[in-house]
Design an enzyme around this catalytic site. Structure first.
Site, PDB file in Angstrom:
ATOM      1  N   ARG A  84      -2.635 -25.647  13.934  1.00 15.25           N
ATOM      2  CA  ARG A  84      -3.074 -24.554  14.816  1.00 15.25           C
ATOM      3  C   ARG A  84      -4.124 -25.149  15.746  1.00 15.25           C
ATOM      4  O   ARG A  84      -5.297 -25.273  15.404  1.00 15.25           O
ATOM      5  CB  ARG A  84      -3.649 -23.389  14.009  1.00 15.25           C
ATOM      6  CG  ARG A  84      -2.605 -22.684  13.154  1.00 15.25           C
ATOM      7  CD  ARG A  84      -3.192 -21.482  12.439  1.00 15.25           C
ATOM      8  NE  ARG A  84      -3.567 -20.445  13.366  1.00 15.25           N
ATOM      9  CZ  ARG A  84      -4.792 -19.916  13.451  1.00 15.25           C
ATOM     10  NH1 ARG A  84      -5.772 -20.340  12.680  1.00 15.25           N
ATOM     11  NH2 ARG A  84      -5.051 -18.968  14.324  1.00 15.25           N
ATOM     12  N   THR A 129       0.818  -1.216   0.000  1.00 15.07           N
ATOM     13  CA  THR A 129       0.000   0.000   0.000  1.00 15.07           C
ATOM     14  C   THR A 129       0.850   1.263   0.000  1.00 15.07           C
ATOM     15  O   THR A 129       0.491   2.263  -0.625  1.00 15.07           O
ATOM     16  CB  THR A 129      -0.936  -0.009   1.236  1.00 15.07           C
ATOM     17  OG1 THR A 129      -1.840  -1.087   1.080  1.00 15.07           O
ATOM     18  CG2 THR A 129      -1.723   1.281   1.370  1.00 15.07           C
ATOM     19  N   ASP A 163       1.739  -6.387  -4.635  1.00 17.25           N
ATOM     20  CA  ASP A 163       0.939  -6.473  -3.430  1.00 17.25           C
ATOM     21  C   ASP A 163       1.573  -7.617  -2.637  1.00 17.25           C
ATOM     22  O   ASP A 163       1.916  -8.660  -3.213  1.00 17.25           O
ATOM     23  CB  ASP A 163      -0.514  -6.833  -3.799  1.00 17.25           C
ATOM     24  CG  ASP A 163      -1.429  -6.775  -2.592  1.00 17.25           C
ATOM     25  OD1 ASP A 163      -2.311  -5.913  -2.573  1.00 17.25           O
ATOM     26  OD2 ASP A 163      -1.251  -7.599  -1.671  1.00 17.25           O
ATOM     27  N   SER A 164       1.751  -7.457  -1.339  1.00 18.18           N
ATOM     28  CA  SER A 164       2.523  -8.473  -0.611  1.00 18.18           C
ATOM     29  C   SER A 164       1.841  -9.836  -0.597  1.00 18.18           C
ATOM     30  O   SER A 164       2.478 -10.849  -0.308  1.00 18.18           O
ATOM     31  CB  SER A 164       2.847  -8.010   0.808  1.00 18.18           C
ATOM     32  OG  SER A 164       1.717  -8.051   1.633  1.00 18.18           O
ATOM     33  N   SER A 165       0.553  -9.895  -0.955  1.00 16.59           N
ATOM     34  CA  SER A 165      -0.131 -11.200  -1.040  1.00 16.59           C
ATOM     35  C   SER A 165       0.448 -12.044  -2.175  1.00 16.59           C
ATOM     36  O   SER A 165       0.261 -13.257  -2.203  1.00 16.59           O
ATOM     37  CB  SER A 165      -1.622 -11.014  -1.296  1.00 16.59           C
ATOM     38  OG  SER A 165      -2.147 -10.128  -0.348  1.00 16.59           O
ATOM     39  N   GLN A 204      -3.987 -21.498  18.483  1.00 19.30           N
ATOM     40  CA  GLN A 204      -4.838 -20.457  17.888  1.00 19.30           C
ATOM     41  C   GLN A 204      -4.866 -19.219  18.789  1.00 19.30           C
ATOM     42  O   GLN A 204      -5.279 -18.148  18.347  1.00 19.30           O
ATOM     43  CB  GLN A 204      -6.258 -20.978  17.691  1.00 19.30           C
ATOM     44  CG  GLN A 204      -6.321 -22.038  16.612  1.00 19.30           C
ATOM     45  CD  GLN A 204      -7.677 -22.699  16.500  1.00 19.30           C
ATOM     46  OE1 GLN A 204      -8.714 -22.088  16.706  1.00 19.30           O
ATOM     47  NE2 GLN A 204      -7.667 -23.976  16.166  1.00 19.30           N
ATOM     48  N   THR A 214       3.077 -10.091  14.372  1.00 24.69           N
ATOM     49  CA  THR A 214       1.936 -10.542  13.586  1.00 24.69           C
ATOM     50  C   THR A 214       1.056  -9.337  13.274  1.00 24.69           C
ATOM     51  O   THR A 214       1.037  -8.370  14.029  1.00 24.69           O
ATOM     52  CB  THR A 214       1.199 -11.679  14.360  1.00 24.69           C
ATOM     53  OG1 THR A 214       0.403 -12.398  13.467  1.00 24.69           O
ATOM     54  CG2 THR A 214       0.371 -11.192  15.517  1.00 24.69           C
ATOM     55  N   ASP A 218       0.253  -6.962   4.593  1.00 22.15           N
ATOM     56  CA  ASP A 218      -0.440  -8.252   4.704  1.00 22.15           C
ATOM     57  C   ASP A 218       0.502  -9.418   5.007  1.00 22.15           C
ATOM     58  O   ASP A 218       0.172 -10.290   5.811  1.00 22.15           O
ATOM     59  CB  ASP A 218      -1.244  -8.553   3.431  1.00 22.15           C
ATOM     60  CG  ASP A 218      -2.464  -7.648   3.302  1.00 22.15           C
ATOM     61  OD1 ASP A 218      -2.870  -7.049   4.316  1.00 22.15           O
ATOM     62  OD2 ASP A 218      -3.013  -7.539   2.185  1.00 22.15           O
TER      63      ASP A 218
HETATM   64  N1  ASP Z   1      -2.539  -5.495   0.304  1.00 19.65           N
HETATM   65  C1  ASP Z   1      -1.492  -4.631   0.788  1.00 19.65           C
HETATM   66  C2  ASP Z   1      -0.209  -5.426   0.781  1.00 19.65           C
HETATM   67  O1  ASP Z   1       0.039  -6.185   1.659  1.00 19.65           O
HETATM   68  C3  ASP Z   1      -1.829  -4.135   2.159  1.00 19.65           C
HETATM   69  C4  ASP Z   1      -0.862  -3.150   2.763  1.00 19.65           C
HETATM   70  O2  ASP Z   1       0.240  -2.911   2.293  1.00 19.65           O
HETATM   71  O3  ASP Z   1      -1.215  -2.593   3.826  1.00 19.65           O
HETATM   72  O4  ASP Z   1       0.539  -5.307  -0.149  1.00 19.65           O
END
Ligand code: ASP
Length: 332
Positions: free
Chosen positions: A233, A12, A55-57, A267, A157, A88
């Protein structure tokens, strides 16, 4: 003046407003950085390095490897490193790097923001300035700097989607608190040996979240031949269903028969798994499972991926897993 390498990976912080939301905007990024944070050059001599824009995903083990190699090849030229990253999966990357960069003697600080740097109400400016400042200190670990707090990377986390205070380290004290003064609280010993970069990870691993009524039929039908480890978990201090059709024990036995290493984490975010406390945990120990102690999911997972990538023998992997390799695990 200290020399800092600012490595861009996306997230982001590097995005721009688009309609109701945000999206990655690689072209605008460098201008935005110069426009918004000119003061950075008062803190350190900064070089920027756009490594990737994601995007880190969408990040995976190959990106962790690229990051580790980037730090290795620039290690001598810089006093510290700041990695701009999406929130993320920031805690996964920080944990992975903490294992890949053994004997780290310089700060590697990950940061990002909840609102793009290009937006007026962004938290990015503060996070960037704090991170560059932290990268000029003698901290020698992989850390996450966010909202005036610095956390050990492999203890961190993501706790909040919408709050500027997005991260926490439930089982480890904050490494530095940034207020009028910077209060440092890191306890990692200074490494005696040179930096040792081992950026190999093996993703032959899954995470299983136990829940009431988990249908064990599905688990028993899984082909375990390619799986090397499973992170369970569990409930509380290492509990899981033990009765009738819901008992997890047949599956745990199947894992043992297939040489799949089973790790129990909880968890619950706070405190540590103790497999000796309840009958379920004791049964798990009997079938060869091991405890992840008070590790976060991110640390428990990336530590196993790293060990599987670098060692063959499962007894050695289990032994190393039970010890703290980079400050990720408290001794019990
Ligand atoms: N979806 C974004 C990412 O992880 C969220 C962020 O950066 O806050 O790349």
């Amino acid at each position: 003046m200290k020399k800092i390498l600012l490595i861009q990976t996306g997230g982001t912080i590097a995005m721009s407003a688009k309609g109701e939301g945000v999206e990655l905007n690689p072209e605008a990024w460098s201008d935005t950085l110069v426009d918004r944070v000119t003061e950075l050059n008062e803190l350190a001599e900064i070089q920027t390095h756009p490594l990737f824009f994601e995007d880190s995903s969408d990040l995976n083990t190959s990106h962790w490897k690229e990051l580790a190699k980037c730090i290795r090849s620039n290690y001598e030229q810089y006093d510290g490193f700041v990695i701009l990253h999406g929130t993320d999966t920031m805690a996964y990357t920080a944990s992975a790097l903490s294992f890949a960069l053994m004997n780290l003697a310089k700060p590697v600080i990950l940061t990002g923001s909840q609102v793009p740097l290009s937006s007026i109400r962004s938290d990015a400016r503060r996070n960037l300035i704090n991170s560059v400042e932290m990268a000029t200190t003698d901290l020698h670990e992989v850390a996450i700097c966010f909202n005036d707090h610095v956390y050990r990377g492999n203890r961190t986390t993501k706790l909040s989607i919408g709050d500027f205070d997005a991260f926490g380290s439930p089982n480890f004290p904050i490494v530095a608190e940034i207020g009028l003064n910077i209060e440092m609280n890191s306890n990692l010993p200074t490494p005696a040996a040179p930096l040792d970069v081992q950026p190999k990870f093996d993703n032959s691993i899954v995470v299983l979240t136990v829940f009431p009524s988990l249908n064990t039929d599905f688990l028993m039908k899984l082909d375990l031949s390619k799986l090397k480890a499973i992170i369970v978990r569990s409930f509380g201090s290492g509990n899981f269903p033990m009765k009738g059709e819901f008992s997890l024990l047949p599956f745990l036995k199947k894992c043992k028969e297939n040489d799949v290493i089973v790790v129990f984490i909880s968890q619950a975010d706070y405190d540590a798994v103790d497999l000796t406390k309840y009958p379920a945990g004791r049964k798990a120990l009997e079938v060869g499972a091991i405890s992840g102690g008070d590790m976060t999911l991110e640390a428990a997972l990336t530590k196993m991926m790293w060990l599987l990538g670098n060692y063959e023998d499962s007894d050695i992997i289990k032994k190393l897993y039970l010890s703290s390799l980079a400050g990720e695990l408290s001794s019990n």
